[in-house]
Each structure stands twice: as structure tokens, then as C-alpha cells.
Design an enzyme around this catalytic site. Structure first.
Site, PDB file in Angstrom:
ATOM      1  CE  LYS A  75     -11.039  -2.971   2.559  1.00  0.00           C
ATOM      2  NZ  LYS A  75      -9.911  -2.099   2.180  1.00  0.00           N
ATOM      3  CB  SER A 126      -7.730 -10.135   2.098  1.00  0.00           C
ATOM      4  OG  SER A 126      -7.145  -8.903   1.793  1.00  0.00           O
ATOM      5  N   GLY A 127      -9.088  -7.778   3.727  1.00  0.00           N
ATOM      6  CA  GLY A 127     -10.042  -6.656   3.653  1.00  0.00           C
ATOM      7  C   GLY A 127     -10.371  -6.126   5.033  1.00  0.00           C
ATOM      8  N   GLY A 128      -9.626  -5.112   5.440  1.00  0.00           N
ATOM      9  CA  GLY A 128      -9.935  -4.455   6.715  1.00  0.00           C
ATOM     10  C   GLY A 128      -9.441  -5.218   7.921  1.00  0.00           C
ATOM     11  CG  HIS A 166      -8.918 -12.163  -2.238  1.00  0.00           C
ATOM     12  ND1 HIS A 166      -8.627 -11.036  -1.528  1.00  0.00           N
ATOM     13  CD2 HIS A 166      -7.759 -12.534  -2.844  1.00  0.00           C
ATOM     14  CE1 HIS A 166      -7.345 -10.721  -1.690  1.00  0.00           C
ATOM     15  NE2 HIS A 166      -6.811 -11.615  -2.489  1.00  0.00           N
ATOM     16  CG  ASP A 196      -4.269  -3.266  -3.507  1.00  0.00           C
ATOM     17  OD1 ASP A 196      -4.179  -2.434  -2.608  1.00  0.00           O
ATOM     18  OD2 ASP A 196      -5.154  -4.150  -3.526  1.00  0.00           O
ATOM     19  CD  GLU A 197      -7.928  -4.039  -5.363  1.00  0.00           C
ATOM     20  OE1 GLU A 197      -7.224  -4.713  -4.587  1.00  0.00           O
ATOM     21  OE2 GLU A 197      -8.442  -2.962  -5.047  1.00  0.00           O
ATOM     22  CE  LYS A 214      -3.913  -2.307   0.610  1.00  0.00           C
ATOM     23  NZ  LYS A 214      -5.097  -2.262  -0.245  1.00  0.00           N
ATOM     24  CG  HIS A 247      -8.073  -9.361  -5.857  1.00  0.00           C
ATOM     25  ND1 HIS A 247      -9.259  -8.677  -6.002  1.00  0.00           N
ATOM     26  CD2 HIS A 247      -7.498  -8.849  -4.738  1.00  0.00           C
ATOM     27  CE1 HIS A 247      -9.380  -7.781  -5.035  1.00  0.00           C
ATOM     28  NE2 HIS A 247      -8.335  -7.862  -4.250  1.00  0.00           N
ATOM     29  CE  LYS A 257      -3.549  -9.600  -3.475  1.00  0.00           C
ATOM     30  NZ  LYS A 257      -4.083  -8.223  -3.525  1.00  0.00           N
TER      31      LYS A 257
HETATM   32  C1  CAP Z   1      -7.333  -5.254   1.329  1.00  0.00           C
HETATM   33  C2  CAP Z   1      -7.417  -5.157  -0.191  1.00  0.00           C
HETATM   34  C3  CAP Z   1      -8.135  -6.303  -0.842  1.00  0.00           C
HETATM   35  C4  CAP Z   1      -9.465  -6.608  -0.229  1.00  0.00           C
HETATM   36  C5  CAP Z   1     -10.378  -7.240  -1.283  1.00  0.00           C
HETATM   37  C6  CAP Z   1      -8.067  -3.863  -0.616  1.00  0.00           C
HETATM   38  O1  CAP Z   1      -6.642  -4.132   1.796  1.00  0.00           O
HETATM   39  O2  CAP Z   1      -6.126  -5.151  -0.745  1.00  0.00           O
HETATM   40  O3  CAP Z   1      -8.246  -5.988  -2.204  1.00  0.00           O
HETATM   41  O4  CAP Z   1      -9.229  -7.543   0.747  1.00  0.00           O
HETATM   42  O5  CAP Z   1     -11.525  -7.663  -0.629  1.00  0.00           O
HETATM   43  O6  CAP Z   1      -7.599  -3.348  -1.635  1.00  0.00           O
HETATM   44  O7  CAP Z   1      -9.019  -3.454   0.061  1.00  0.00           O
HETATM   45  P1  CAP Z   1      -6.752  -3.779   3.356  1.00  0.00           P
HETATM   46  P2  CAP Z   1     -11.884  -9.220  -0.634  1.00  0.00           P
HETATM   47  O8  CAP Z   1      -6.148  -4.927   4.122  1.00  0.00           O
HETATM   48  O9  CAP Z   1      -5.964  -2.512   3.536  1.00  0.00           O
HETATM   49  O10 CAP Z   1      -8.209  -3.625   3.655  1.00  0.00           O
HETATM   50  O11 CAP Z   1     -10.677  -9.894  -0.054  1.00  0.00           O
HETATM   51  O12 CAP Z   1     -13.113  -9.302   0.235  1.00  0.00           O
HETATM   52  O13 CAP Z   1     -12.132  -9.606  -2.056  1.00  0.00           O
HETATM   53 MG    MG Z   2      -6.724  -4.752  -2.725  1.00  0.00          MG
END
Ligand code: CAP
Ligand code: MG
Length: 434
Positions: free
Chosen positions: A317, A361-363, A309, A187-188, A155, A276, A185
Site C-alpha cells: 500500500k 511491509s505495508g498492505g 523497512h 506497531d510504530e 493490530k 521502522h 512486532k
Molecule cells: C503495516 C504497518 C507498517 C507499514 C509501514 C502499518 O500494516 O504496520 O507500519 O508497513 O510502512 O502500520 O501500516 P499493514 P513501510 O500490514 O496492516 O499494512 O513498511 O513502508 O515503512
Molecule cells: Mg505500522
């Protein structure tokens, strides 16, 4: 009831054949259209019928290809439909979905329709490659055998230069006192932007991965986002990752499409595929016209991703409650999956197809890890971006806090207790709470 007489597809006495494709739909009809009519129209439109009688239909076709509505529950708004396997080209996932997840989602007479689950027969499951590595293969490669995996996402999502990206990765893999993360990893939405082009990022970040491996003595994985809508360019990126010693390629499977995922898997590159699911919300989030994440996850297992994921079981989150996520963990990680009536799932036999490693993953932040493990089990990647780089002492300390939180969970010690003697974790708790 009038329309009961000429129901063509409703047959409560029908017993599905092992070779039938069973679909579970939940729907509402618009004002004035009986629920039964909805079932008729869904069955017709997803198979051999259309809105009116046609002269070109004949009894032979009807007899051979007619699906059967064998269960109808008006209170729960559910129908179970058995489709004869002859309706489908068994190795053509896109074709199958165009039938049972196709036009019906656009029918005017429905006000909602959710495709809750599809139970695929052996004749279909065995047509697909499934994961090349699966959970065992990933554990074998990393020698992480008895605990969940730890991971972070570099990030900010995008914005760093390739050099800065590789340094953040190095900090996360190294951690402090050898307590670093297994996984880093992309990010998407990080692909190959001007400020961080793909080829430079790969060279620098995999070099840092090698450095961290050497210094820590542990295997480190870099999940390189090779997503590109031009498949040839995606393959070039995959080949570059492999030539640099990278073992994992990340695909944004929803924005890429089913065909790209299956075609990439069938190239048999040997790469581990990390899926992802960005944009899944447009398809899976209720209410309205949706396909369950459970069904998407089953499809991606068949198409052959190794990690996916699937949510944080309520700890993070993103939407997706604990019970729903558990049905998905069950569907992608086990070989024989039982139906869960309450959650509208049909169950599934996988006939030995390798399991997919669940990614939470996510929050997330370190103190959430015990609840993720408690709910999702040990075959999970505990992955967090903000929950690592947001640590008061920076990325390496964030990585150490994540490792300490997994250690605490595996020892059955509360985070609160464990943090007293583990500073990095204590500082994470001080900042984000329990
Ligand atoms: C998490 C994340 C993932 C999310 C995707 C984001 O970052 O990199 O893409 O987890 O959601 O960009 O939000 P944080 P999911 O850890 O900073 O939240 O895994 O539910 O598909
Ligand atoms: Mg992401």
C-alpha cells in the site's frame, strides 16, 4: 555564456579522489536562474561559500577545501559534486549531513532539490559501527536459514490492552498445526499508552513468546517498540526487554533522529535493532525538496540497524516502486554496490560492514508474498498486519496462510495451485484475491 567565466566550482576535467565524498543532486532553479548558477550555489552553500564574496576567504582555504562539480547534465538536471574529505569530521554523521544535506534544501534559487545519493569513502564508512548482528546473525539466532522471514504487526495499531496484545501475539506465533510466524512486532505508534503500558506489555508478551517457542519448537522474535524521545527512558525500556529475554528492540528511527540511533547502537546492548521508518515520507517522497530513501537506508546501515523497512517493491500500500526498492535492497544487503545511472545511484563499497535485513511491509497479504520474494529475494521479512488479522478465520489462520504462501513460493508452486490443498491460504485468496 557570461556566468561560465567565473564558475568557481565547475571542473569537468576533475577526477575524484578515492577519499572524496561524492554527492549526486537533482534540481531545478527558479525562473531566470541558469542551471549552472544552481550548481555553483549548491556547491558553495554546502561547503565553504556563501552568497557573496567575503574578505575573510583566502586562497589556502579555497585550494584545500573547494569541492568540484565534475559532471553536469542539464537535460537530466543532475550534478555530481566531489567534496574533499577534509571538509568533514568523518565520524560525525550529523555534521556531514548538515553540510551536504543542509542549507541547500532551503535555498530560494532552487524550486526542487533531491539528494539522490552520497558515495561515502572508506575513511568515513569505517568510522561507523554498522549492524551488530546483520542478516547472518538473525538467521543464526532463529535457525531460519533458507527462506524469507514471516511476521505480523499486532493490530489494531493501538487500543488493545497488554493482555489482549500478548494473546494476539501468541496466536500469531503459534499459528495452526505448528505453522506460525517467526516475528510479532509492536506497531510504530504503540509505545506506552495508558491502556497498554510498556512494562506490562513486555512481561505478558514475552511470556507468550516463550510459551509459543516451547510449544512449536521454533525460535520466535518479538520486536518491542522502545521508541521514546527521552533517551534515558528508551534505554530503560531496552534493558527491561533484555532482562525478560527479548532479543529485538524496535526503533522509529526517523522520529528518534540520527543521534539517538547511533548512540543506542554504540551502547552495544547486544539487542537486534529493528528500524521502522515512520515519517520518512516527509523527507523522501518526491517531488520537492527530498532526500532519497536509498540514502537514508545507507545512513541507517552505517549507524547500525539490523533490519529496516524499505517498502514492498510495488506489492503493497505504500509508495516506492519495484526498481527503487531493489536499489535499496542492493545497497543494504550487499558489500559491493554498483551505480545505477537510470535510478540516479552512485554505488557504494561497504568494506565488510554487515548487511541489513530488508523488511517488506505495508498492505501485504499472503498472495502477494511470491512477488515480494521474486522482486526482493529471500533475505527479506514478509510482514503484514491487516493481511494476518484480517483473515476470515482470525489471527492464527492468517499466520498459517502466510506460512503456506511462503512455502508455496519456495516450492515454486503458484498460490492458486497451492491454495487448493491448503485451506487457510485458500480462505485468504477467497477474501483478498490473488
Ligand atoms: C503495516 C504497518 C507498517 C507499514 C509501514 C502499518 O500494516 O504496520 O507500519 O508497513 O510502512 O502500520 O501500516 P499493514 P513501510 O500490514 O496492516 O499494512 O513498511 O513502508 O515503512
Ligand atoms: Mg505500522
Amino acid at each position: 555564456m557570461k556566468y561560465q567565466d567565473n564558475l568557481q566550482y565547475y571542473d569537468p576535467d576533475y577526477t575524484p579522489k578515492d577519499s572524496d565524498v561524492i554527492c549526486l543532486y537533482k534540481y531545478d532553479t527558479i525562473e531566470g536562474i541558469p542551471f549552472e548558477e544552481g550548481a555553483e550555489q549548491i556547491t558553495a552553500e554546502s561547503s565553504i561559500g556563501t552568497w557573496t564574496k567575503i574578505s575573510t576567504m583566502n586562497d589556502e582555504i579555497a585550494h584545500k577545501l573547494k569541492p568540484h562539480v565534475f559532471k553536469m547534465n542539464k537535460e537530466k538536471k543532475l550534478v555530481h559534486i566531489a567534496y574533499p574529505i577534509e571538509l568533514f569530521e568523518t565520524n560525525n554523521m550529523s555534521g556531514i549531513l548538515s553540510s551536504v544535506c543542509g542549507n541547500i534544501l532551503g535555498m530560494k534559487i532552487l524550486s526542487t532539490l533531491r539528494i539522490c545519493d552520497i558515495k561515502f569513502p572508506k575513511e568515513i564508512v569505517e568510522q561507523y559501527p554498522g549492524p551488530a548482528h546483520g542478516i547472518e546473525g538473525i538467521r543464526e539466532l532463529t535457525k531460519v536459514t533458507d527462506r524469507p522471514f514471516t511476521g505480523t504487526i499486532v493490530k489494531p495499531k493501538v487500543g488493545l490492552t497488554s493482555e489482549q496484545h500478548s494473546q494476539v501475539g501468541y496466536q500469531a506465533w503459534s499459528g495452526i498445526d505448528g505453522q506460525g510466524l517467526d516475528i510479532v512486532k509492536d506497531d510504530e505508534n504503540l509505545t506506552s499508552q495508558a491502556f497498554n503500558d510498556f512494562d506490562t506489555r513486555m512481561k505478558l508478551t514475552l511470556a507468550m513468546r516463550d510459551k509459543a517457542e516451547k510449544e512449536t519448537g521454533h525460535k520466535k522474535l518479538y520486536l518491542a517498540n522502545i521508541t521514546h524521545s527521552n533517551f534515558d527512558e528508551m534505554m530503560r525500556r531496552s534493558d527491561l526487554v533484555k532482562s525478560l529475554g527479548g532479543e529485538v528492540c524496535m526503533l522509529d528511527v526517523v522520529t528518534l533522529g540520527f543521534s539517538a540511533v547511533e548512540t543506542y547502537r554504540r551502547k552495544n546492548t547486544g539487542q537486534i535493532i529493528h528500524a521502522h521508518r515512520a515519517m520518512h515520507g516527509a523527507i523522501t517522497r518526491q517531488p520537492g525538496f527530498t532526500i532519497s530513501m536509498l540514502l537514508l537506508a545507507k545512513i541507517y546501515r552505517m549507524l547500525g540497524v539490523d533490519l529496516l523497512h524499505i517498502g514492498t517493491a510495488g506489492a503493497g500500500k505504500m509508495e516506492g516502486g519495484a526498481r527503487e526498492v531493489l536499489t535499496i535492497v542492493d545497497a543494504i544487503e550487499h558489500d559491493s554496490v554498483k551505480a545505477d545511472e537510470e535510478m540516479n545511484t552512485l554505488g557504494q563499497e561497504w568494506y565488510g560492514m554487515k548487511p541489513v535485513l530488508a523488511v517488506a511491509s505495508g498492505g501485504l497479504q499472503p498472495a502477494k508474498i511470491p512477488v515480494v520474494i521474486e522482486r526482493m529475494g529471500k533475505d527479506v521479512v514478509c510482514q503484514m498486519g491487516g493481511g494476518c488479522h484480517g483473515h476470515p478465520d482470525g489471527t492464527a489462520a492468517g499466520a498459517q496462510a502466510i506460512v503456506q504462501a511462503v512455502d508455496a513460493a519456495m516450492k515454486g508452486i503458484s498460490i492458486e495451485e497451492y491454495a487448493k490443498s491448503h485451506e487457510a491460504l485458500q480462505k485468504a485468496v477467497d477474501k483478498w484475491g490473488l
